[in-house]
Write a protein that holds these residues in place. Structure first.
Motif, PDB file in Angstrom:
ATOM      1  N   THR A 159       3.426  15.045 -10.783  1.00 44.96           N
ATOM      2  CA  THR A 159       3.998  15.203 -12.111  1.00 44.96           C
ATOM      3  C   THR A 159       2.882  15.550 -13.095  1.00 44.96           C
ATOM      4  O   THR A 159       2.021  14.716 -13.376  1.00 44.96           O
ATOM      5  CB  THR A 159       4.683  13.904 -12.567  1.00 44.96           C
ATOM      6  OG1 THR A 159       5.579  13.495 -11.547  1.00 44.96           O
ATOM      7  CG2 THR A 159       5.411  14.096 -13.865  1.00 44.96           C
ATOM      8  N   PRO A 160       2.880  16.767 -13.602  1.00 49.44           N
ATOM      9  CA  PRO A 160       1.832  17.119 -14.563  1.00 49.44           C
ATOM     10  C   PRO A 160       2.058  16.370 -15.880  1.00 49.44           C
ATOM     11  O   PRO A 160       3.192  16.061 -16.250  1.00 49.44           O
ATOM     12  CB  PRO A 160       2.006  18.623 -14.761  1.00 49.44           C
ATOM     13  CG  PRO A 160       3.406  18.916 -14.362  1.00 49.44           C
ATOM     14  CD  PRO A 160       3.801  17.863 -13.361  1.00 49.44           C
ATOM     15  N   PRO A 161       0.999  16.062 -16.562  1.00 52.25           N
ATOM     16  CA  PRO A 161       1.168  15.348 -17.839  1.00 52.25           C
ATOM     17  C   PRO A 161       1.912  16.225 -18.841  1.00 52.25           C
ATOM     18  O   PRO A 161       1.797  17.445 -18.842  1.00 52.25           O
ATOM     19  CB  PRO A 161      -0.266  15.075 -18.285  1.00 52.25           C
ATOM     20  CG  PRO A 161      -1.114  16.014 -17.516  1.00 52.25           C
ATOM     21  CD  PRO A 161      -0.360  16.368 -16.250  1.00 52.25           C
ATOM     22  N   LEU A 193       0.825  -1.215   0.000  1.00 52.58           N
ATOM     23  CA  LEU A 193       0.000   0.000   0.000  1.00 52.58           C
ATOM     24  C   LEU A 193       0.861   1.268   0.000  1.00 52.58           C
ATOM     25  O   LEU A 193       0.542   2.241  -0.680  1.00 52.58           O
ATOM     26  CB  LEU A 193      -0.938   0.008   1.207  1.00 52.58           C
ATOM     27  CG  LEU A 193      -2.094  -0.976   1.149  1.00 52.58           C
ATOM     28  CD1 LEU A 193      -2.835  -0.990   2.482  1.00 52.58           C
ATOM     29  CD2 LEU A 193      -3.039  -0.622   0.021  1.00 52.58           C
ATOM     30  N   ARG A 194       1.946   1.243   0.736  1.00 54.47           N
ATOM     31  CA  ARG A 194       2.842   2.402   0.766  1.00 54.47           C
ATOM     32  C   ARG A 194       3.406   2.659  -0.627  1.00 54.47           C
ATOM     33  O   ARG A 194       3.482   3.805  -1.086  1.00 54.47           O
ATOM     34  CB  ARG A 194       3.965   2.188   1.774  1.00 54.47           C
ATOM     35  CG  ARG A 194       4.858   3.405   1.913  1.00 54.47           C
ATOM     36  CD  ARG A 194       5.934   3.266   2.944  1.00 54.47           C
ATOM     37  NE  ARG A 194       6.313   1.893   3.196  1.00 54.47           N
ATOM     38  CZ  ARG A 194       6.830   1.482   4.334  1.00 54.47           C
ATOM     39  NH1 ARG A 194       7.023   2.325   5.318  1.00 54.47           N
ATOM     40  NH2 ARG A 194       7.177   0.214   4.504  1.00 54.47           N
ATOM     41  N   SER A 226       2.801   5.947  -2.966  1.00 57.80           N
ATOM     42  CA  SER A 226       3.935   6.691  -3.521  1.00 57.80           C
ATOM     43  C   SER A 226       3.761   6.885  -5.018  1.00 57.80           C
ATOM     44  O   SER A 226       4.033   7.972  -5.558  1.00 57.80           O
ATOM     45  CB  SER A 226       5.245   5.949  -3.248  1.00 57.80           C
ATOM     46  OG  SER A 226       5.534   5.952  -1.882  1.00 57.80           O
ATOM     47  N   GLU A 227       3.315   5.840  -5.701  1.00 58.07           N
ATOM     48  CA  GLU A 227       3.070   5.953  -7.139  1.00 58.07           C
ATOM     49  C   GLU A 227       1.987   6.993  -7.419  1.00 58.07           C
ATOM     50  O   GLU A 227       2.125   7.807  -8.347  1.00 58.07           O
ATOM     51  CB  GLU A 227       2.637   4.601  -7.711  1.00 58.07           C
ATOM     52  CG  GLU A 227       3.740   3.574  -7.783  1.00 58.07           C
ATOM     53  CD  GLU A 227       3.218   2.215  -8.232  1.00 58.07           C
ATOM     54  OE1 GLU A 227       2.075   2.141  -8.744  1.00 58.07           O
ATOM     55  OE2 GLU A 227       3.947   1.225  -8.066  1.00 58.07           O
ATOM     56  N   LEU A 228       0.924   6.959  -6.632  1.00 59.83           N
ATOM     57  CA  LEU A 228      -0.152   7.930  -6.828  1.00 59.83           C
ATOM     58  C   LEU A 228       0.329   9.359  -6.571  1.00 59.83           C
ATOM     59  O   LEU A 228      -0.027  10.276  -7.316  1.00 59.83           O
ATOM     60  CB  LEU A 228      -1.332   7.609  -5.904  1.00 59.83           C
ATOM     61  CG  LEU A 228      -2.156   6.378  -6.265  1.00 59.83           C
ATOM     62  CD1 LEU A 228      -3.171   6.081  -5.165  1.00 59.83           C
ATOM     63  CD2 LEU A 228      -2.860   6.589  -7.590  1.00 59.83           C
ATOM     64  N   GLU A 229       1.136   9.539  -5.536  1.00 50.71           N
ATOM     65  CA  GLU A 229       1.663  10.874  -5.252  1.00 50.71           C
ATOM     66  C   GLU A 229       2.541  11.370  -6.395  1.00 50.71           C
ATOM     67  O   GLU A 229       2.477  12.532  -6.778  1.00 50.71           O
ATOM     68  CB  GLU A 229       2.461  10.857  -3.943  1.00 50.71           C
ATOM     69  CG  GLU A 229       1.609  10.830  -2.702  1.00 50.71           C
ATOM     70  CD  GLU A 229       2.436  10.788  -1.431  1.00 50.71           C
ATOM     71  OE1 GLU A 229       3.627  10.406  -1.484  1.00 50.71           O
ATOM     72  OE2 GLU A 229       1.885  11.140  -0.380  1.00 50.71           O
TER      73      GLU A 229
END
Length: 73
Positions: A62-64, A49-50, A54-57
């Motif tokens: 990071t803007p597309p 989950l951590r 982290s991936e979601l953050e």
């Protein structure tokens, strides 16, 4: 003879007491092993989950790339 019989009774009582303690120690050992396995599973799930958070953050921070082509290309 009375002292001998008394001594035998005391030894038998101690043997019974030790046998009961051995059983309790075995039960406690089994419980502690099960708890350790459960703790390891929970730690693995927590790490997963951590990593997901982290991936979601990173994705949020990071803007597309505006120059990147849409995914269907």
């Amino acid at each position: 003879m009375s002292d001998n019989g008394d001594l035998i009774n005391r030894i038998d009582t101690l043997k019974t007491h030790i046998a009961n303690q051995d059983g309790i120690i075995e039960e406690l050992n089994d419980v502690s092993i099960k708890q350790w396995v459960e703790i390891q599973k929970l730690n693995d799930r927590f790490d997963h989950l951590r990593n997901k958070f982290s991936e979601l953050e990173r994705d949020i921070e990071t803007p597309p790339d505006e120059d990147a082509p849409p995914p269907h290309y």
